[in-house]
Design an enzyme around this catalytic site. Structure first.
Site, mmCIF file in Angstrom:
data_model
loop_
_atom_site.group_PDB
_atom_site.id
_atom_site.type_symbol
_atom_site.label_atom_id
_atom_site.label_comp_id
_atom_site.label_asym_id
_atom_site.label_seq_id
_atom_site.Cartn_x
_atom_site.Cartn_y
_atom_site.Cartn_z
ATOM 1 N N ARG A 27 30.042 37.281 25.288
ATOM 2 C CA ARG A 27 29.491 36.132 24.929
ATOM 3 C C ARG A 27 28.185 35.889 24.830
ATOM 4 O O ARG A 27 27.361 36.414 26.185
ATOM 5 C CB ARG A 27 30.110 34.954 25.443
ATOM 6 C CG ARG A 27 31.662 34.734 25.157
ATOM 7 C CD ARG A 27 31.666 34.171 23.634
ATOM 8 N NE ARG A 27 33.237 33.638 23.188
ATOM 9 C CZ ARG A 27 34.084 34.806 22.499
ATOM 10 N NH1 ARG A 27 33.667 35.901 22.394
ATOM 11 N NH2 ARG A 27 35.326 34.317 22.268
ATOM 12 N N HIS A 47 28.941 39.963 15.783
ATOM 13 C CA HIS A 47 30.067 39.683 16.343
ATOM 14 C C HIS A 47 31.265 40.289 15.685
ATOM 15 O O HIS A 47 32.175 39.667 15.196
ATOM 16 C CB HIS A 47 30.140 38.157 16.156
ATOM 17 C CG HIS A 47 31.168 37.769 17.421
ATOM 18 N ND1 HIS A 47 31.093 36.338 17.934
ATOM 19 C CD2 HIS A 47 32.537 37.984 17.872
ATOM 20 C CE1 HIS A 47 32.165 36.363 18.758
ATOM 21 N NE2 HIS A 47 32.877 37.391 18.856
HETATM 22 P P1 NAP Z 1 40.176 39.237 30.336
HETATM 23 O O1 NAP Z 1 41.338 39.953 30.248
HETATM 24 O O2 NAP Z 1 40.457 37.603 30.759
HETATM 25 O O3 NAP Z 1 39.312 39.836 31.676
HETATM 26 C C1 NAP Z 1 38.124 39.249 32.196
HETATM 27 C C2 NAP Z 1 37.856 39.903 33.235
HETATM 28 O O4 NAP Z 1 36.510 39.302 33.706
HETATM 29 C C3 NAP Z 1 38.521 39.994 34.411
HETATM 30 O O5 NAP Z 1 38.569 41.352 35.064
HETATM 31 C C4 NAP Z 1 38.070 39.109 35.433
HETATM 32 O O6 NAP Z 1 38.140 39.325 36.772
HETATM 33 C C5 NAP Z 1 36.439 38.863 35.214
HETATM 34 N N1 NAP Z 1 35.786 37.865 35.375
HETATM 35 C C6 NAP Z 1 36.023 36.891 35.031
HETATM 36 N N2 NAP Z 1 35.162 35.728 35.694
HETATM 37 C C7 NAP Z 1 34.547 36.457 36.672
HETATM 38 C C8 NAP Z 1 33.632 36.369 37.595
HETATM 39 N N3 NAP Z 1 33.195 34.999 37.802
HETATM 40 N N4 NAP Z 1 32.949 37.289 38.316
HETATM 41 C C9 NAP Z 1 33.311 38.716 38.273
HETATM 42 N N5 NAP Z 1 34.473 38.680 37.374
HETATM 43 C C10 NAP Z 1 34.918 38.007 36.522
HETATM 44 O O7 NAP Z 1 39.408 38.758 29.096
HETATM 45 P P2 NAP Z 1 39.260 40.079 28.058
HETATM 46 O O8 NAP Z 1 40.525 40.127 26.944
HETATM 47 O O9 NAP Z 1 39.189 41.417 28.698
HETATM 48 O O10 NAP Z 1 37.939 39.591 26.988
HETATM 49 C C11 NAP Z 1 36.700 39.353 27.608
HETATM 50 C C12 NAP Z 1 35.685 38.633 26.793
HETATM 51 O O11 NAP Z 1 35.499 39.657 25.765
HETATM 52 C C13 NAP Z 1 36.547 37.394 26.229
HETATM 53 O O12 NAP Z 1 36.586 36.293 26.933
HETATM 54 C C14 NAP Z 1 35.651 37.310 24.959
HETATM 55 O O13 NAP Z 1 34.622 36.363 25.412
HETATM 56 C C15 NAP Z 1 35.094 38.643 24.560
HETATM 57 N N6 NAP Z 1 35.530 39.195 23.301
HETATM 58 C C16 NAP Z 1 34.436 39.451 22.542
HETATM 59 C C17 NAP Z 1 34.896 39.998 21.264
HETATM 60 C C18 NAP Z 1 33.857 40.408 20.203
HETATM 61 O O14 NAP Z 1 34.246 40.941 18.988
HETATM 62 N N7 NAP Z 1 32.570 40.514 20.428
HETATM 63 C C19 NAP Z 1 36.285 40.146 20.930
HETATM 64 C C20 NAP Z 1 37.161 39.762 21.748
HETATM 65 C C21 NAP Z 1 36.892 39.383 23.150
HETATM 66 P P3 NAP Z 1 39.701 39.134 37.216
HETATM 67 O O15 NAP Z 1 40.378 40.598 36.764
HETATM 68 O O16 NAP Z 1 39.366 39.346 38.734
HETATM 69 O O17 NAP Z 1 40.283 37.993 36.997
HETATM 70 C C1 GLV Z 2 36.187 37.133 19.850
HETATM 71 O O1 GLV Z 2 35.146 37.013 20.098
HETATM 72 C C2 GLV Z 2 37.383 36.777 20.763
HETATM 73 O O2 GLV Z 2 37.051 36.212 21.832
HETATM 74 O O3 GLV Z 2 38.418 37.304 20.371
#
Ligand code: NAP
Ligand code: GLV
Length: 305
Positions: free
Chosen positions: A220, A268
């Site tokens: 983000r 994005h």
């Molecule tokens: P997720 O499974 O919820 O993983 C989030 C990770 O971030 C976890 O390891 C969590 O730690 C860590 N985290 C959260 N808050 C933290 C903090 N304050 N300090 C340190 N670590 C922290 O999420 P995901 O499915 O991998 O997705 C991650 C992000 O990618 C989404 O939230 C979204 O914004 C972004 N995204 C972007 C796109 C794009 O096309 N650009 C597509 C999809 C997603 P813990 O393991 O300890 O809980």
């Molecule tokens: C895209 O940005 C997602 O959060 O899946």
């Protein structure tokens, strides 16, 4: 059972795919749909929830739920379920490997040398001596860290809670972040946007990166202090930034990022939800809710992800 889909794009494709996986449901689309049991949404208008008083669960079509949590009318007593992978992890691995390899093999240096008509070979280096940092080791960051490690890079990962991933050096907490930043030649960001992660990459943290590092934000835009990143790019401390997400999207036409020689922009698209996989995932979770079984991916509103 009634299910409503409310998303700005490809609503019909979502309806078709969900109907295939959940033939027993009556599926509606749009913000004016009748009250339903389950809603599947991406950036719905705030008034959507006033028309949906009996939701049993709300599904986000994205992995990130920051924009949903920011809607004041979001019903706080309804479980909010996010996408888990849904075809996105493979795409994130592709993007991460592309940047890591481009940086590791010094392609930007060779492109500059070619532009200047210079024959300028550099010594070879080993993947194991080149550290890639991964902030966020969840569904997407965790998969990326494993893939980079399997490819032979030295990988340092950071999460909120302690985590063990084979082949990955993991850290957590404030001190752990500094340690990861200090060794990351390429820094990849996969953190959710929460009150704790907004502007987490500020001037002080960017200064901890090794000189000449590359910053990659696929999560983000709000995670980065844009003015601090531009300043670090201007003085060459950060050599390049690969940015897929921005605090304002589309990125405004007059933003300095567009024309900065060190900035590489994608709109994005780092990882897009796969309609077929996501529909199967939502259908499975709806059946689990109906059966009173455990459901994965429920957002903790206190944590913000
Ligand atoms: P997720 O499974 O919820 O993983 C989030 C990770 O971030 C976890 O390891 C969590 O730690 C860590 N985290 C959260 N808050 C933290 C903090 N304050 N300090 C340190 N670590 C922290 O999420 P995901 O499915 O991998 O997705 C991650 C992000 O990618 C989404 O939230 C979204 O914004 C972004 N995204 C972007 C796109 C794009 O096309 N650009 C597509 C999809 C997603 P813990 O393991 O300890 O809980
Ligand atoms: C895209 O940005 C997602 O959060 O899946």
């Amino acid at each position: 059972m009634d299910v409503v889909i409310c998303t700005a794009v490809v609503q019909d494709a979502w309806r078709e795919a969900l109907a295939e996986h959940l033939p027993e449901a009556r599926i509606h689309i749009g913000a004016d749909a009748p009250p339903s049991d389950y809603a599947v949404v991406w950036k719905p208008p705030a008034e959507f929830f006033a028309r949906q008083p009996r939701l049993k669960a709300l599904f986000s079509l994205g992995a990130g739920v920051d924009s949903l949590l920011a809607i004041p009318t979001l019903p706080r007593d309804v479980p909010l379920v996010r996408m888990e992978d849904a075809g996105m992890a493979d795409q994130m691995v592709e993007y991460a490997l592309y940047v890591a390899l481009r940086e590791f093999r010094r392609m930007p240096e060779y492109e500059a040398a070619q532009a200047a008509g210079r024959w300028a070979p550099r010594h070879a280096r080993t993947r194991g001596g080149f550290t890639v940092g991964v902030l966020g080791l969840g569904v997407l960051g965790g998969e990326v860290a494993r893939a980079l490690s399997a490819f032979g890079f030295d990988v340092a990962g950071w999460s909120r809670a302690p985590k063990t991933i084979d082949g990955v050096h993991t850290e957590h907490g404030e001190a752990g972040l500094d340690a990861v930043l200090a060794r990351s030649r390429v820094l990849l960001c996969f953190l959710p946007r929460t009150p704790h992660t907004e502007r987490i990459l500020d001037a002080a943290r960017l200064a901890r990166l090794p000189a000449g590092a590359a910053v990659v934000n696929l999560a983000r835009g709000e995670l980065i202090d844009d003015a601090a990143l531009l300043e670090a790019l201007d003085r060459g401390h950060v050599a390049r930034a690969y940015l897929d997400v921005f605090a304002q999207e589309p990125l405004p036409a007059d933003h300095r990022y567009w024309h900065h020689p060190g900035v590489h922009i994608t709109p994005h698209v780092a990882a897009l939800t796969d309609v077929a996989i996501a529909s199967a995932q939502v259908a499975d979770k709806i059946r689990r809710f109906e059966a009173g079984e455990a459901v994965g991916g429920i957002v903790d509103p206190g944590r913000g992800y």
